[in-house]
Design a protein around this motif. Structure first.
Motif, PDB file in Angstrom:
ATOM      1  N   TRP A  31       0.981  -0.896   0.000  1.00 56.25           N
ATOM      2  CA  TRP A  31       0.375  -0.104  -0.486  1.00 56.25           C
ATOM      3  C   TRP A  31       0.873   0.867   0.236  1.00 56.25           C
ATOM      4  N   VAL A  32       0.953   2.082  -0.715  1.00 56.59           N
ATOM      5  CA  VAL A  32       2.056   2.665  -1.263  1.00 56.59           C
ATOM      6  C   VAL A  32       1.609   4.386  -1.379  1.00 56.59           C
ATOM      7  N   ALA A  33       1.911   5.079  -0.312  1.00 53.92           N
ATOM      8  CA  ALA A  33       2.067   6.411  -0.647  1.00 53.92           C
ATOM      9  C   ALA A  33       3.169   7.873  -1.542  1.00 53.92           C
ATOM     10  N   SER A  34       2.521   8.196  -1.755  1.00 55.70           N
ATOM     11  CA  SER A  34       4.153   8.877  -2.701  1.00 55.70           C
ATOM     12  C   SER A  34       3.842  10.318  -2.515  1.00 55.70           C
ATOM     13  N   VAL A  35       4.148  11.560  -3.223  1.00 55.29           N
ATOM     14  CA  VAL A  35       4.145  12.822  -3.686  1.00 55.29           C
ATOM     15  C   VAL A  35       4.143  13.557  -4.589  1.00 55.29           C
ATOM     16  N   GLN A  40       1.510  16.999  -3.360  1.00 55.62           N
ATOM     17  CA  GLN A  40       0.554  16.223  -3.584  1.00 55.62           C
ATOM     18  C   GLN A  40       0.370  15.182  -2.985  1.00 55.62           C
ATOM     19  N   ALA A  41      -0.583  14.456  -2.096  1.00 59.35           N
ATOM     20  CA  ALA A  41      -0.180  12.854  -1.753  1.00 59.35           C
ATOM     21  C   ALA A  41      -0.742  11.852  -2.287  1.00 59.35           C
ATOM     22  N   ASN A  42      -0.606  10.449  -2.912  1.00 65.15           N
ATOM     23  CA  ASN A  42      -1.202   9.432  -3.446  1.00 65.15           C
ATOM     24  C   ASN A  42      -1.036   8.631  -3.275  1.00 65.15           C
ATOM     25  N   LEU A  43      -1.471   7.407  -2.938  1.00 67.01           N
ATOM     26  CA  LEU A  43      -1.539   6.232  -1.994  1.00 67.01           C
ATOM     27  C   LEU A  43      -2.229   5.418  -2.946  1.00 67.01           C
ATOM     28  N   ALA A  44      -2.328   3.869  -2.852  1.00 66.19           N
ATOM     29  CA  ALA A  44      -2.103   3.018  -3.692  1.00 66.19           C
ATOM     30  C   ALA A  44      -2.204   1.341  -3.621  1.00 66.19           C
ATOM     31  N   PRO A  45      -2.938   0.752  -3.741  1.00 67.62           N
ATOM     32  CA  PRO A  45      -2.377  -0.785  -3.810  1.00 67.62           C
ATOM     33  C   PRO A  45      -1.951  -1.621  -4.549  1.00 67.62           C
ATOM     34  N   PHE A  46      -0.823  -2.696  -4.796  1.00 69.75           N
ATOM     35  CA  PHE A  46       0.053  -3.056  -5.421  1.00 69.75           C
ATOM     36  C   PHE A  46       0.405  -4.164  -4.717  1.00 69.75           C
ATOM     37  N   SER A  47      -0.381  -5.096  -6.017  1.00 73.44           N
ATOM     38  CA  SER A  47      -0.338  -6.704  -5.257  1.00 73.44           C
ATOM     39  C   SER A  47       1.208  -7.511  -5.732  1.00 73.44           C
ATOM     40  N   GLU A  83      10.885   9.101  -2.848  1.00 73.13           N
ATOM     41  CA  GLU A  83      10.910   8.741  -2.002  1.00 73.13           C
ATOM     42  C   GLU A  83       8.901   7.991  -1.985  1.00 73.13           C
ATOM     43  N   CYS A  84       9.239   7.434  -1.096  1.00 70.67           N
ATOM     44  CA  CYS A  84       7.862   6.673  -1.167  1.00 70.67           C
ATOM     45  C   CYS A  84       7.783   6.005   0.415  1.00 70.67           C
ATOM     46  N   ILE A  85       5.953   5.549   0.439  1.00 69.34           N
ATOM     47  CA  ILE A  85       5.912   4.789   2.063  1.00 69.34           C
ATOM     48  C   ILE A  85       5.307   3.404   1.461  1.00 69.34           C
ATOM     49  N   ILE A  86       5.749   2.692   2.026  1.00 65.79           N
ATOM     50  CA  ILE A  86       5.047   1.116   1.687  1.00 65.79           C
ATOM     51  C   ILE A  86       4.329   0.651   3.316  1.00 65.79           C
ATOM     52  N   VAL A 126       7.261  11.985   2.551  1.00 65.69           N
ATOM     53  CA  VAL A 126       5.391  11.727   2.326  1.00 65.69           C
ATOM     54  C   VAL A 126       4.898  11.599   3.058  1.00 65.69           C
ATOM     55  N   PRO A 127       3.622  11.377   3.168  1.00 68.41           N
ATOM     56  CA  PRO A 127       3.000  10.703   4.319  1.00 68.41           C
ATOM     57  C   PRO A 127       2.522   9.232   4.407  1.00 68.41           C
ATOM     58  N   ARG A 128       2.572   8.840   6.300  1.00 66.86           N
ATOM     59  CA  ARG A 128       1.798   7.338   6.110  1.00 66.86           C
ATOM     60  C   ARG A 128       0.791   7.903   6.725  1.00 66.86           C
ATOM     61  N   ILE A 129      -0.005   6.547   6.515  1.00 68.61           N
ATOM     62  CA  ILE A 129      -0.929   6.073   6.685  1.00 68.61           C
ATOM     63  C   ILE A 129      -1.049   5.555   8.463  1.00 68.61           C
ATOM     64  N   ALA A 130      -1.461   6.840   9.928  1.00 71.18           N
ATOM     65  CA  ALA A 130      -1.341   6.762  10.499  1.00 71.18           C
ATOM     66  C   ALA A 130      -2.180   5.926  10.991  1.00 71.18           C
ATOM     67  N   GLU A 131      -3.130   4.411  10.458  1.00 72.08           N
ATOM     68  CA  GLU A 131      -3.953   3.867  10.911  1.00 72.08           C
ATOM     69  C   GLU A 131      -2.997   2.230  10.398  1.00 72.08           C
ATOM     70  N   ALA A 132      -2.455   2.737   9.939  1.00 72.57           N
ATOM     71  CA  ALA A 132      -1.377   1.479   9.636  1.00 72.57           C
ATOM     72  C   ALA A 132      -0.327   1.106  10.460  1.00 72.57           C
ATOM     73  N   ARG A 133      -0.742   0.044  11.028  1.00 75.07           N
ATOM     74  CA  ARG A 133       0.502  -0.352  12.058  1.00 75.07           C
ATOM     75  C   ARG A 133       1.678  -0.802  11.671  1.00 75.07           C
ATOM     76  N   MET A 134       1.566  -1.521  10.227  1.00 77.30           N
ATOM     77  CA  MET A 134       3.463  -1.361  10.014  1.00 77.30           C
ATOM     78  C   MET A 134       3.692  -0.604   8.665  1.00 77.30           C
ATOM     79  N   ALA A 135       5.040   0.044   8.648  1.00 75.36           N
ATOM     80  CA  ALA A 135       4.762   1.620   7.135  1.00 75.36           C
ATOM     81  C   ALA A 135       6.579   0.839   6.937  1.00 75.36           C
ATOM     82  N   PHE A 136       7.211   0.549   6.238  1.00 74.00           N
ATOM     83  CA  PHE A 136       8.220   0.828   5.873  1.00 74.00           C
ATOM     84  C   PHE A 136       8.780   2.358   4.405  1.00 74.00           C
TER      85      PHE A 136
END
Length: 204
Positions: A31-35, A40-47, A83-86, A126-136
């Motif tokens: 679940w990748v955050a980028s700017v 401007q922030a973007n957030l998208a899932p990649f499997s 930069e990105c946050i996974i 890049v912002p992270r998702i505060a509700e996600a319990r694990m972020a890289f």
């Protein structure tokens, strides 16, 4: 049971996608955050996602071009910034994760669309998702393009520089799956829980 070999050159990209997504499963979800260049922030899932290296710590995910051969917002953003946050989105966040796959216009904020809270992670912009319990938190080492045809991939190699690990998930030695509640991707609209497990000891 006999079957004829399938020759790749005779298969459409759509057919190959169905073969891959149906048989290479379950797949973890990045679940990748980028700017973008405007911040401007973007957030998208990649499997199409996994660990590529431990030392150095590198994660790999592959955003495909869409059906018109156009890059996803994440790919466009990573060409503007490195930069990105996974995040690992557990089952409690499954609905929000799915919501961020919506085809919003470039620059629209998926955090807001999915009702998620932004938080900081180290020195990353890049912002992270505060509700996600694990972020890289990652800096991109390399993006490898496999072409410009529809459904061609762009392999992103992202080196982890900072980690957010909720203390209820990570005790300093083990990740507690019962707390993380990771989900996996199957084909079509199907996901899978990690609740039915078995163990095998590795041969000595």
């Amino acid at each position: 049971m006999n079957s004829l070999p399938l020759h790749v050159e005779q298969l459409s990209a759509g057919t190959l996608y169905r073969l891959f997504s149906g048989s290479v499963a379950p797949r973890p979800i990045a679940w990748v955050a980028s700017v973008n260049a405007r911040g401007q922030a973007n957030l998208a899932p990649f499997s199409f996602f996994n660990v590529a290296s431990v030392d150095p710590p590198v994660l790999a995910f592959s955003p495909l071009l869409n059906g018109q051969g156009e890059p996803k917002d994440t790919t466009r953003n990573l060409s503007a910034g490195a930069e990105c946050i996974i995040h690992i989105g557990g089952e409690p966040l499954a609905e929000a994760l799915n919501a961020t796959s919506a085809p919003l216009h470039y620059g629209e904020d998926e955090f807001a669309h999915a009702g998620l809270t932004k938080a900081s992670l180290g020195e990353l912009k890049v912002p992270r998702i505060a509700e996600a319990r694990m972020a890289f938190g990652c800096r991109v080492r390399e993006v490898i393009s496999f072409g410009d045809r529809p459904l061609s991939g762009n392999l992103v190699l992202a080196e982890v520089v900072v980690i957010h690990a909720d203390e209820g998930v990570w005790d300093g030695r083990h990740v507690h799956l019962e707390a993380l509640q990771p989900i996996g991707r199957l084909a079509g609209s199907d996901f899978i829980r990690c609740t039915d497990r078995f163990a095998l000891e590795r041969p000595a």
